[in-house]
Design a protein around this motif. Structure first.
Motif, mmCIF file in Angstrom:
data_model
loop_
_atom_site.group_PDB
_atom_site.id
_atom_site.type_symbol
_atom_site.label_atom_id
_atom_site.label_comp_id
_atom_site.label_asym_id
_atom_site.label_seq_id
_atom_site.Cartn_x
_atom_site.Cartn_y
_atom_site.Cartn_z
ATOM 1 N N GLY A 228 32.563 9.541 46.213
ATOM 2 C CA GLY A 228 31.907 9.617 47.513
ATOM 3 C C GLY A 228 30.640 10.428 47.586
ATOM 4 N N GLU A 229 30.340 11.252 46.584
ATOM 5 C CA GLU A 229 29.088 12.004 46.607
ATOM 6 C C GLU A 229 27.912 11.045 46.411
ATOM 7 N N ARG A 268 21.574 13.760 51.242
ATOM 8 C CA ARG A 268 22.868 13.511 50.596
ATOM 9 C C ARG A 268 23.905 13.096 51.635
ATOM 10 N N ALA A 269 24.965 12.481 51.145
ATOM 11 C CA ALA A 269 26.086 12.082 52.007
ATOM 12 C C ALA A 269 27.375 12.211 51.217
ATOM 13 N N LEU A 335 23.280 11.234 39.670
ATOM 14 C CA LEU A 335 24.387 12.104 40.058
ATOM 15 C C LEU A 335 25.471 11.949 39.007
ATOM 16 N N GLN A 336 25.972 13.083 38.527
ATOM 17 C CA GLN A 336 27.010 13.059 37.507
ATOM 18 C C GLN A 336 28.078 14.083 37.823
ATOM 19 N N PRO A 337 29.343 13.793 37.474
ATOM 20 C CA PRO A 337 30.406 14.772 37.688
ATOM 21 C C PRO A 337 30.114 16.051 36.912
ATOM 22 N N VAL A 344 30.907 21.389 40.625
ATOM 23 C CA VAL A 344 30.674 20.251 41.511
ATOM 24 C C VAL A 344 29.716 19.281 40.831
ATOM 25 N N ALA A 345 29.588 18.111 41.445
ATOM 26 C CA ALA A 345 28.693 17.092 40.892
ATOM 27 C C ALA A 345 27.267 17.637 40.804
#
Length: 756
Positions: A228-229, A268-269, A335-337, A344-345
């Motif tokens: 969801g990020e 961001r969302a 974006l990466q884990p 956090v991501a």
């Protein structure tokens, strides 16, 4: 448009020396037209985790009475109908080679019938009162869609000319610019939009407007995670979209040429509800607007003065236009884990930025940021001029004495088992200003005490103090030279990590000054990194005499063995009247929930696809524009040790131009899905085609049928004169060889001037 001639060639003529060709081939089905109104633009495709195919594209919006709303296209410098964005889907259980299997067109932007500002799109005279400004509604116009999907979540972003007020009850902040060199045609600034789906494209949210249009938005990118990020970046130019300078490939007005004070913005969302994602207020993540204001504007900027008529008639004073010392453009985002426990991501952002040298250097830096995705370090216009905190200046990862641009990167969630490699980041860099020769440079991101994305973990290394804004301080940075992927491509050999210092990978960009590499692409899978690019050995000969052309090359880094392969020429077009352009290098996606029950849903990391287009190679001296030709694809197996026959999947017919392909495939890689844009019948159409792999006999034919599409083909070979190519229809002139020498000399002069 020149007539095409089909030339069938042996597979061996398409291969670089030592290349191997697979026992499988690609068998394409029939083409499907996805668009309806003849204005298709930038078609994209995604294969979702449930197997559904989703295509998105721009197309002309048609009113109920069949008419179109006219806008002015600054890039094309022509009037045309306004565009909206449309999506179509095809279910995994359907035969997507049938147009009837695709859903009805869904308009997801819905702005081309609306107007938020009135401008003089026809232009006016600033010295003749008989030709005054004549404002009329400028309709919404959706630019290229940018599509990203993760799990069942999808986000599509774009920039648009419909920019009503972000605050209900208040007038819009949208501005417009009249271009003096375009007969004072007046064009609105654009704003950034996003639309989302949380159910794999079954339903869509209403569009969400993220910026106001007080600055001109361009070059949006969005990336997200299935958890969801999500994040979006874009650039905003306070003086409006800048025209091109006629240097380098492309048509200009792309967002590469920017005003000082142009910044990269971030939103961001983390919530995808029934009504779509909830986006944060955008923030600047660069520090180019430092409280300064504009001066000496070349073009006039107007502001909205009458909310009722939507007329923009008040010129904006320079002191009300943001400015700065430098300008940022063409950001890329990932974006990466997090890799470390509890982390956090991570957001990764890289972009090019003018050097802010006060005219001493016309080149650009490549800058790099990484931060927790939900905690961007923001620079605000409320700060005192010149007091931006140091961390808001991106790390300069290029050679600060050279001209660097067009940065791209590939990242992965899990580091390579043997190498701890998590990123490859690469860009164009050279001694010259815009349009001059350059090489493709690369650094790797290796996990070393952090997440593998920090500047401190780049290999070769960058100066620990790389995050500086001041030009003179930047020149003192001690960055280790990046690896040179493209230098002496035709002579470069395979090498080991230990032998890099004596290989072409350590070449300075000036070792072979006349060569040029562009259109770089990358792929990272575990310990394997692939870098592709198009290359010509003598740029001046390509530009002025057409005796050289661009071909598509690829290099493979095997991290386990610690070796780089020699560059391999995959396109191998010997006809110098034809260039390779817009190459693609795409790996198989991750396994889906259908694995292991369905082997096709299980990822094969040893396979990837390559594709490219072709275009006529037209001299800089010619009055003709290049024509788009054909599109090709091949499947790489065994980590690129073997390739299927190169297949032409679009371009069989005369008087048809095919370009801008995008490709997706199943996790096992046996099914390929391609979309592209096609010019014919007076319009541009979004097209789709899919292939499956088949076994082929030793003679290159498939295992049962031969429809003419699974034969390896080279491009047209007409227009050759004793090894010296020329534009068909133009006489050959022996003075072109003299012009080549003069052109090289001119490029050298530009280098000296740029670094003086």
């Amino acid at each position: 448009m020149r007539q095409k001639i089909l030339v069938t060639a042996l597979v061996a003529t398409m291969a670089a020396p030592g290349a191997s060709w697979a026992a499988t081939g690609l068998d394409f089905g029939e083409s499907v037209e996805l668009s309806a109104n003849g204005g298709a633009n930038k078609t994209k495709i995604s294969r979702l985790g449930n197997g559904r195919l989703l295509a998105v594209f721009g197309d002309y919006y048609k009113n109920g009475d069949g008419s179109f709303n006219t806008v002015y296209d600054v890039k094309a410098q022509a009037e045309r109908p306004a565009r909206d964005l449309f999506v179509r889907t095809c279910e995994a259980t359907s035969d997507c080679t049938l147009e009837s299997s695709w859903s009805e067109l869904k308009n997801i932007s819905n702005t081309a019938s609306k107007s938020s500002i009135a401008t003089d799109l026809n232009g006016f005279s600033v010295v003749d009162d008989s030709d005054p400004r004549n404002p009329e509604p400028f309709y919404g116009d959706s630019e290229k869609p940018n599509l990203f999907a993760a799990g069942s979540k999808i986000v599509i972003t774009w920039v648009d000319k419909f920019c009503p007020s972000l605050v209900e009850g208040e007038p819009s902040e949208q501005r417009s610019v009249s271009y003096l060199t375009l007969d004072n045609r007046e064009v609105p600034f654009a704003c950034t939009y996003a639309v989302t789906s949380s159910d794999a494209g079954a339903t869509w949210s209403e569009p969400v407007q993220l910026s106001s249009g007080i600055r001109d938005a361009k070059q949006d990118v969005n990336r997200g995670l299935s958890t969801g990020e999500w994040a979006i970046t874009w650039q905003e130019d306070p003086r409006g979209l800048q025209l091109g300078e006629a240097d380098g490939p492309g048509d200009g007005a792309s967002g590469a040429n920017v005003s000082s004070g142009t910044d990269i913005w971030y939103s961001r969302a983390d919530s995808f509800g029934p009504d779509g994602a909830i986006w944060s207020d955008p923030v600047r993540i660069t520090d180019n607007f430092n409280g300064q204001t504009a001066s000496g504007n070349f073009n006039t900027i107007f502001a909205l003065t009458d909310p009722d008529t939507l007329e923009a008639s008040a010129p904006v004073a320079d002191e009300n236009i943001e400015s700065g010392i430098a300008g940022a453009s063409r950001a890329n985002l990932a974006l990466q884990p997090g890799y470390l426990e509890g982390e956090v991501a991570q957001a990764i952002v890289a972009y090019e930025e003018t050097k802010g040298s006060g005219g001493l250097d016309e080149g650009k830096f490549v800058r790099y940021h990484t931060f927790d995705w939900n905690s961007p370090v923001a620079w605000t216009d409320q700060a005192d001029p010149g007091t931006a905190p140091p961390e808001t200046a991106g790390c300069i990862i290029s050679d600060p004495t050279l001209n660097a641009r067009r940065v791209r990167f590939v990242v992965q969630g899990t580091p390579g088992t043997e190498t701890n490699m998590r990123m490859g980041i690469f860009w164009k860099e050279g001694e010259f200003t815009q349009g001059g020769p350059s090489d493709i440079m690369l650094r790797k991101g290796i996990v070393d005490g952090n997440n593998g994305f920090s500047p401190a973990e780049m290999v070769p290394s960058v100066d620990p103090n790389c995050a500086v804004s001041d030009y003179l301080q930047a020149l003192q940075l001690n960055n280790a030279p990046a690896l040179n992927m493209s230098s002496r491509t035709e002579d470069a050999q395979a090498t080991t990590d230990a032998d890099i210092p004596t290989s072409t990978l350590s070449d300075d960009t000036y070792v072979k000054v006349e060569e040029n590499a562009i259109a770089h692409r990358g792929l990272l899978r575990g310990d394997d990194l692939y870098v592709g690019y198009t290359y010509t050995p003598v740029l001046a000969e390509l530009l002025y005499t057409n005796t050289k052309n661009y071909n598509f090359y690829i290099r493979h880094y095997d991290g386990v063995a610690g070796t780089w392969s020699a560059p391999r020429n995959l396109s191998n077009i010997t006809d110098t009247t034809i260039n390779v352009r817009e190459p693609r290098l795409v790996g198989t996606p991750g396994s889906t929930a259908g694995c292991p029950a369905d082997p096709e849903e299980c990822r094969d990391v040893t396979r990837f696809y390559v594709a490219w287009g072709t275009q006529t190679n037209v001299s800089e001296w010619s009055l003709e524009e290049p024509s788009e030709l054909d599109l090709y694809a091949a499947l790489a197996e065994d980590k690129g040790a073997t390739y299927t026959d190169v297949v032409r999947f679009a371009g069989e017919a005369d008087d048809v131009e095919d370009f801008e392909s995008q490709i997706q495939m199943t996790p096992a890689g046996n099914n390929l899905y391609v979309v592209w844009n096609e010019n014919r019948d007076g319009g541009t159409h979004a097209m789709f085609r899919q292939s499956t792999t088949v076994e082929v006999a030793d003679d290159g034919t498939d295992d049962g049928t031969d429809d003419g599409d699974s034969t390896s083909s080279s491009s047209s070979s007409d227009g050759t004169l004793f090894g010296c190519s020329y534009k068909p229809g133009a006489p050959f002139d022996p003075t072109l060889f003299l012009l080549t020498a003069l052109a090289i000399g001119g490029l050298t002069f530009r280098k000296i001037k740029a670094r003086a």
